[in-house]
Design an enzyme around this catalytic site. Sequence first.
Site, PDB file in Angstrom:
ATOM      1  N   ASP A  95      -1.883  11.047  -2.155  1.00  0.00           N
ATOM      2  CA  ASP A  95      -2.285  10.003  -3.110  1.00  0.00           C
ATOM      3  C   ASP A  95      -2.643  10.581  -4.475  1.00  0.00           C
ATOM      4  OD1 ASP A  95      -2.904   8.794  -0.282  1.00  0.00           O
ATOM      5  OD2 ASP A  95      -2.607   7.158  -1.705  1.00  0.00           O
ATOM      6  N   ARG A 126      -7.365  -0.154  -6.859  1.00  0.00           N
ATOM      7  CA  ARG A 126      -7.591   0.932  -5.884  1.00  0.00           C
ATOM      8  C   ARG A 126      -7.737   2.240  -6.686  1.00  0.00           C
ATOM      9  NH1 ARG A 126      -4.103   1.285  -0.642  1.00  0.00           N
ATOM     10  NH2 ARG A 126      -6.046   2.189   0.125  1.00  0.00           N
ATOM     11  N   ARG A 144       0.860  -1.180   0.000  1.00  0.00           N
ATOM     12  CA  ARG A 144       0.000   0.000   0.000  1.00  0.00           C
ATOM     13  C   ARG A 144       0.897   1.231   0.000  1.00  0.00           C
ATOM     14  NH1 ARG A 144       2.412   2.016   3.695  1.00  0.00           N
ATOM     15  NH2 ARG A 144       0.867   3.655   3.690  1.00  0.00           N
ATOM     16  N   GLY A 145       0.261   2.405  -0.137  1.00  0.00           N
ATOM     17  CA  GLY A 145       1.044   3.633  -0.287  1.00  0.00           C
ATOM     18  C   GLY A 145       1.166   3.922  -1.772  1.00  0.00           C
ATOM     19  N   ASN A 150      -5.330  12.585   0.511  1.00  0.00           N
ATOM     20  CA  ASN A 150      -4.428  11.736   1.306  1.00  0.00           C
ATOM     21  C   ASN A 150      -5.280  10.978   2.319  1.00  0.00           C
ATOM     22  OD1 ASN A 150      -1.735  10.802   1.976  1.00  0.00           O
ATOM     23  ND2 ASN A 150      -1.919  11.968   3.861  1.00  0.00           N
ATOM     24  N   LYS A 151      -4.642  10.177   3.124  1.00  0.00           N
ATOM     25  CA  LYS A 151      -5.336   9.309   4.084  1.00  0.00           C
ATOM     26  C   LYS A 151      -6.379  10.074   4.900  1.00  0.00           C
ATOM     27  CE  LYS A 151      -5.029   5.831   4.412  1.00  0.00           C
ATOM     28  NZ  LYS A 151      -6.007   5.019   3.630  1.00  0.00           N
ATOM     29  N   GLN A 200      -2.153   2.607   9.879  1.00  0.00           N
ATOM     30  CA  GLN A 200      -0.850   2.689   9.177  1.00  0.00           C
ATOM     31  C   GLN A 200       0.171   3.447  10.018  1.00  0.00           C
ATOM     32  OE1 GLN A 200      -3.800   3.277   7.733  1.00  0.00           O
ATOM     33  NE2 GLN A 200      -3.828   2.748   5.581  1.00  0.00           N
TER      34      GLN A 200
HETATM   35  O1  MRU Z   1      -4.492   3.290   2.162  1.00  0.00           O
HETATM   36  P1  MRU Z   1      -3.006   3.481   2.048  1.00  0.00           P
HETATM   37  O2  MRU Z   1      -2.247   2.930   3.196  1.00  0.00           O
HETATM   38  O3  MRU Z   1      -2.467   3.049   0.711  1.00  0.00           O
HETATM   39  O4  MRU Z   1      -2.834   5.067   2.110  1.00  0.00           O
HETATM   40  C1  MRU Z   1      -1.548   5.630   1.999  1.00  0.00           C
HETATM   41  C2  MRU Z   1      -1.520   7.093   2.160  1.00  0.00           C
HETATM   42  O5  MRU Z   1      -2.533   7.746   2.298  1.00  0.00           O
HETATM   43  C3  MRU Z   1      -0.175   7.746   2.063  1.00  0.00           C
HETATM   44  O6  MRU Z   1      -0.120   8.896   2.858  1.00  0.00           O
HETATM   45  C4  MRU Z   1       0.091   8.155   0.603  1.00  0.00           C
HETATM   46  O7  MRU Z   1      -0.117   7.073  -0.248  1.00  0.00           O
HETATM   47  C5  MRU Z   1       1.445   8.694   0.394  1.00  0.00           C
HETATM   48  S1  MRU Z   1       2.662   7.429   0.470  1.00  0.00           S
HETATM   49  C6  MRU Z   1       4.183   8.069   0.104  1.00  0.00           C
END
Ligand code: MRU
Length: 344
Positions: free
Chosen positions: A235, A87, A44-45, A245-246, A194
């Site tokens: 993201d 995703r 993920r990320g 972002n998250k 996370q």
């Molecule tokens: O749902 P995830 O864990 O994939 O979400 C990740 C994030 O929101 C990160 O902050 C983002 O992808 C930046 S990673 C360098």
Amino acid sequence: MSAIRVTEGKIELLDQRKLPTEITYMVCTSWQDVATAIKDMVVRGAPAIGAAAAYGMALAAKALQHLEPQSLLAGLEEAALGLKATRPTAVNLAWAVERMLHFARKQNTASAVQLAELLWAEADKIAAEDVETNKKIGQYGAQLIPPKARILTHCNAGALATVGYGTALGVIRSAVAQGKEISVFVDETRPYLQGSRLTAWELQQEQIPTTLIADNMAGFLMQKGEIDLVIVGADRIAANGDVANKIGTYSLAVLAQAHKIPFYVAAPLSTFDLQLSSGQEIPIEERSAQELTHFAGVQIAPTGIKCYNPAFDVTPAALVTAIITEAGIIKNPDTETIKKFFTE
Ligand code: MRU
């Protein structure tokens, strides 16, 4: 610890669902394996799922190398659709898959076997570039970090979310390497954790002073003057500078503004989606109710309760002090400053 390892025509993904208590790698031998791993959060990320998907495309080509190049290309297009559907929010995924497809279409004279080899090399290139990009983001970003800064971060934008070094955590790593004696507050990042499972673990491994907090404690700390700046990853960033972002990032940005604390976003250029004029157009992934109703397999909410679980939110550009990229820093991001940055 790398999120993605490449060995003899296979890729291995660190199973991030099991961290921080178990370190195991999942072996992927087909693009379908990679798609499942992305969907199920093994990897993920934003940059990490982009690089993993690039290897997914390389695996698809490898499986089809006995065919005519045209048939291989048709198979690649199918894999591209399947990988992109896993995703929806992080644009790096589509960016990497499209780059692989575009690269494949340009190899007019290559045999299918050669094409498969070339695509593997292109995926290696995407992975290597990601690490270099993050180091540059780190160098630019470290200029913004004062000595002894107390930094708040959210989710995981570290080595685990990329091929290596990280974006927001890359800035932190770079500041630490410059001897700035910083300390980091890590939001646990409900509901998927996370922050506590990944970021706290990653920073602890490098002995960077780290304090874990629950998400709802950030305002209290800011009010007490204990946070000097916030830094997060992204993201997807729209042409006007709005940042997806998250989930929970927007709340932090509002809090940061109320307390006059800088709010920084660190992201590679591949996270920008200049086709979208504002963040309102960014698709937001909704995840399963189980993430809210259960905690480590234990039920923590009434059976049958209605749930809403968006995985990301959008922070308006007006709340972002600066976006840190590998090509420099965009201060006060908006449609004008971003357009200028990309045309210079
Ligand atoms: O749902 P995830 O864990 O994939 O979400 C990740 C994030 O929101 C990160 O902050 C983002 O992808 C930046 S990673 C360098």
